[in-house]
Write a protein that holds these residues in place. Structure first.
Motif, PDB file in Angstrom:
ATOM      1  N   LEU A 149       0.805  -1.221   0.000  1.00  0.00           N
ATOM      2  CA  LEU A 149       0.000   0.000   0.000  1.00  0.00           C
ATOM      3  C   LEU A 149       0.837   1.269   0.000  1.00  0.00           C
ATOM      4  CD1 LEU A 149      -2.853  -1.118   2.390  1.00  0.00           C
ATOM      5  CD2 LEU A 149      -2.949  -0.843  -0.082  1.00  0.00           C
ATOM      6  N   SER A 150       2.096   1.177  -0.401  1.00  0.00           N
ATOM      7  CA  SER A 150       2.952   2.365  -0.406  1.00  0.00           C
ATOM      8  C   SER A 150       2.769   3.121  -1.717  1.00  0.00           C
ATOM      9  CB  SER A 150       4.419   1.971  -0.212  1.00  0.00           C
ATOM     10  OG  SER A 150       5.203   3.127  -0.029  1.00  0.00           O
TER      11      SER A 150
ATOM     12  N   SER B 127      -7.513   4.319   1.150  1.00  0.00           N
ATOM     13  CA  SER B 127      -8.368   3.418   1.942  1.00  0.00           C
ATOM     14  C   SER B 127      -8.276   1.987   1.432  1.00  0.00           C
ATOM     15  CB  SER B 127      -9.822   3.910   1.932  1.00  0.00           C
ATOM     16  OG  SER B 127      -9.899   5.218   2.453  1.00  0.00           O
ATOM     17  N   ALA B 128      -7.080   1.626   0.940  1.00  0.00           N
ATOM     18  CA  ALA B 128      -6.763   0.279   0.447  1.00  0.00           C
ATOM     19  C   ALA B 128      -7.481  -0.077  -0.849  1.00  0.00           C
ATOM     20  CB  ALA B 128      -7.007  -0.780   1.518  1.00  0.00           C
TER      21      ALA B 128
ATOM     22  N   PHE C 132      -4.229   0.317  14.165  1.00  0.00           N
ATOM     23  CA  PHE C 132      -3.106   0.313  13.244  1.00  0.00           C
ATOM     24  C   PHE C 132      -3.398   1.224  12.062  1.00  0.00           C
ATOM     25  CE2 PHE C 132      -2.255  -4.360  14.506  1.00  0.00           C
ATOM     26  CZ  PHE C 132      -1.314  -3.989  15.461  1.00  0.00           C
ATOM     27  N   THR C 133      -2.417   2.060  11.707  1.00  0.00           N
ATOM     28  CA  THR C 133      -2.459   2.816  10.460  1.00  0.00           C
ATOM     29  C   THR C 133      -1.307   2.324   9.577  1.00  0.00           C
ATOM     30  OG1 THR C 133      -1.179   4.570  11.549  1.00  0.00           O
ATOM     31  CG2 THR C 133      -3.563   4.869  11.400  1.00  0.00           C
ATOM     32  N   ILE C 134      -1.492   2.404   8.275  1.00  0.00           N
ATOM     33  CA  ILE C 134      -0.533   1.830   7.335  1.00  0.00           C
ATOM     34  C   ILE C 134       0.511   2.877   6.961  1.00  0.00           C
ATOM     35  CG2 ILE C 134      -0.238   0.588   5.168  1.00  0.00           C
ATOM     36  CD1 ILE C 134      -2.019  -0.763   7.405  1.00  0.00           C
ATOM     37  N   HIS C 135       1.767   2.498   7.120  1.00  0.00           N
ATOM     38  CA  HIS C 135       2.888   3.415   6.887  1.00  0.00           C
ATOM     39  C   HIS C 135       3.948   2.764   6.011  1.00  0.00           C
ATOM     40  CE1 HIS C 135       2.838   7.044   9.657  1.00  0.00           C
ATOM     41  NE2 HIS C 135       1.697   6.438   9.942  1.00  0.00           N
ATOM     42  N   HIS C 136       4.709   3.606   5.323  1.00  0.00           N
ATOM     43  CA  HIS C 136       6.016   3.232   4.798  1.00  0.00           C
ATOM     44  C   HIS C 136       6.987   4.238   5.386  1.00  0.00           C
ATOM     45  CE1 HIS C 136       8.848   2.300   1.155  1.00  0.00           C
ATOM     46  NE2 HIS C 136       9.413   2.072   2.327  1.00  0.00           N
ATOM     47  N   GLY C 137       7.750   3.799   6.361  1.00  0.00           N
ATOM     48  CA  GLY C 137       8.589   4.736   7.092  1.00  0.00           C
ATOM     49  C   GLY C 137       7.716   5.770   7.771  1.00  0.00           C
ATOM     50  N   ALA C 138       8.090   7.032   7.618  1.00  0.00           N
ATOM     51  CA  ALA C 138       7.363   8.115   8.270  1.00  0.00           C
ATOM     52  C   ALA C 138       6.075   8.496   7.547  1.00  0.00           C
ATOM     53  CB  ALA C 138       8.267   9.342   8.374  1.00  0.00           C
TER      54      ALA C 138
ATOM     55  N   TYR D  88       2.426   8.214   6.167  1.00  0.00           N
ATOM     56  CA  TYR D  88       1.119   7.565   6.292  1.00  0.00           C
ATOM     57  C   TYR D  88       0.557   7.332   4.891  1.00  0.00           C
ATOM     58  CZ  TYR D  88      -3.929   7.236   7.287  1.00  0.00           C
ATOM     59  OH  TYR D  88      -5.251   6.844   7.347  1.00  0.00           O
ATOM     60  N   GLN D  89       0.093   6.138   4.625  1.00  0.00           N
ATOM     61  CA  GLN D  89      -0.336   5.769   3.276  1.00  0.00           C
ATOM     62  C   GLN D  89      -1.846   5.897   3.060  1.00  0.00           C
ATOM     63  OE1 GLN D  89       1.757   5.341   0.772  1.00  0.00           O
ATOM     64  NE2 GLN D  89       3.442   5.756   2.211  1.00  0.00           N
TER      65      GLN D  89
END
Length: 343
Positions: free
Chosen positions: A76-77, A93-94, A120-126, A128-129
């Motif tokens: 999801l990035s 929202s996926a 849980f929230t979806i992240h790639h590093g810092a 938010y996705q």
């Protein structure tokens, strides 16, 4: 004698000089924003594949280890720029996950931050996705409800290390595993139970056992390592990088190192085909580095062929018994179709 020493030093220095020249050229290129490479059948053409039911016709007695499964790295990035984005953006929202599942993706890699309210929230590093774990589970439940012959493998990872460039989990919350258990309990029947039972370390299942369900492959901590034997027993050694059943040589310092990543992918294809037929082998085609953003590694840069077109060429040219699970950045429809065709 002096001349001989001089010649030897010159020969010795050539590889270093080439590496320095490549690094200098890469740095110069990065000063000017580069457009994404042209899409082709291997790269950035996810929507040209349509395989929503490809598992439904397979023998239910087949082990998941025997299958060839297309997957996505950092599924999801889609936000954050060239060094963070790893997938085509089909919506927040996926919604991007739904597009991948419809194309035939059956292995996903999701990274989460612990947020307020024990969520849980979806992240790639810092970054938010623009998706939460509830969004992910809603999309998975909707897809599997409509396509009960399919299954989805999930690699789930705690993303935040608190270090520079990463995120920091919200304070005062429950443990990562306790929060995960609450999500599982709230959705009875969505997950294959042995894979999400703490300390259970499940065996690799047959397809028929897990149709219509999500199979947790591994639950990783922020610096690698497996939490409490969640997932499949064979992945006890799945850490941050490569292990017995995983090739994840993700460090690609410059575009000149893309060739080494291609070699790693090819070598692990051979390992997969000579390895234990009852085990799942996971081959990450993804990589990045300070002077090589993910889309360069996937699609190519200058004279270096990207991993995606290279892999499609190998699969077209060589007859493998299986590809294993192939985790990709920016997969093209032709590459997805080719992996599916191996089944």
């Amino acid at each position: 004698m002096t001349a001989s020493v001089y010649v030897n030093k010159t020969i010795y220095c050539r590889p270093m000089m080439r590496a320095l020249a490549a690094a200098g050229l890469t740095a110069a290129l990065l000063l000017v924003p580069q457009p994404a490479l042209a899409a082709d059948s291997s790269y950035r053409t996810l929507a040209t594949a349509s395989n929503p039911n490809w598992m439904a016709g397979l023998d239910s007695g087949r082990s998941l280890g025997a299958l060839s499964i297309p997957g996505t790295h950092e599924t999801l990035s889609i936000h954050g720029g060239d060094y963070t984005q790893t997938q085509e953006n089909y919506g927040n929202s996926a919604a991007t996950l739904t597009a991948q599942l419809d194309a035939g993706i059956r292995a996903i890699d999701v990274r989460a931050r612990v947020n307020e309210g024990n969520t849980f929230t979806i992240h790639h590093g810092a970054v938010y996705q623009q998706a939460n774990f509830d969004d992910v589970l809603n999309r998975l439940a909707s897809f599997l409800g409509a396509h009960p012959g399919e299954t989805v493998l999930l690699r789930f990872k705690q993303e935040c290390t608190g270090e520079t460039g990463s995120c920091a989990d919200a304070t005062g919350q429950k443990s990562f595993t306790d929060i995960f258990d609450a999500y599982v309990a709230a959705r009875p029947g969505l997950f294959w139970a042995p894979s999400v039972t703490r300390n259970s370390a499940a065996a690799v299942p047959t397809l028929g056992t897990v149709r219509g369900k999500v199979v947790l492959a591994v639950l990783n901590g922020p610096r690698g390592g497996r939490f409490d034997s969640y997932g499949l027993a064979q992945f006890a050694g799945w850490n941050d990088g490569s292990s017995t059943y995983v090739q994840d040589a993700y460090s690609v310092p410059t575009f000149a190192a893309i060739g080494a990543k291609r070699d790693a992918v090819n070598n692990f294809l051979n390992t997969t085909n000579s390895g234990d037929a009852t085990k799942i082998y996971v081959n990450f085609t993804s990589g990045s580095g300070a002077l090589a953003p993910p889309y360069w590694v996937a699609g190519g840069a200058l004279w270096e062929q990207g991993v995606n077109p290279y892999l499609l060429g190998r699969l077209n040219a060589t007859s493998y018994a299986r590809t294993g699970v192939v985790m990709m950045d920016f997969p093209g429809g032709g590459l997805i179709n080719k992996i599916v065709s191996y089944n």
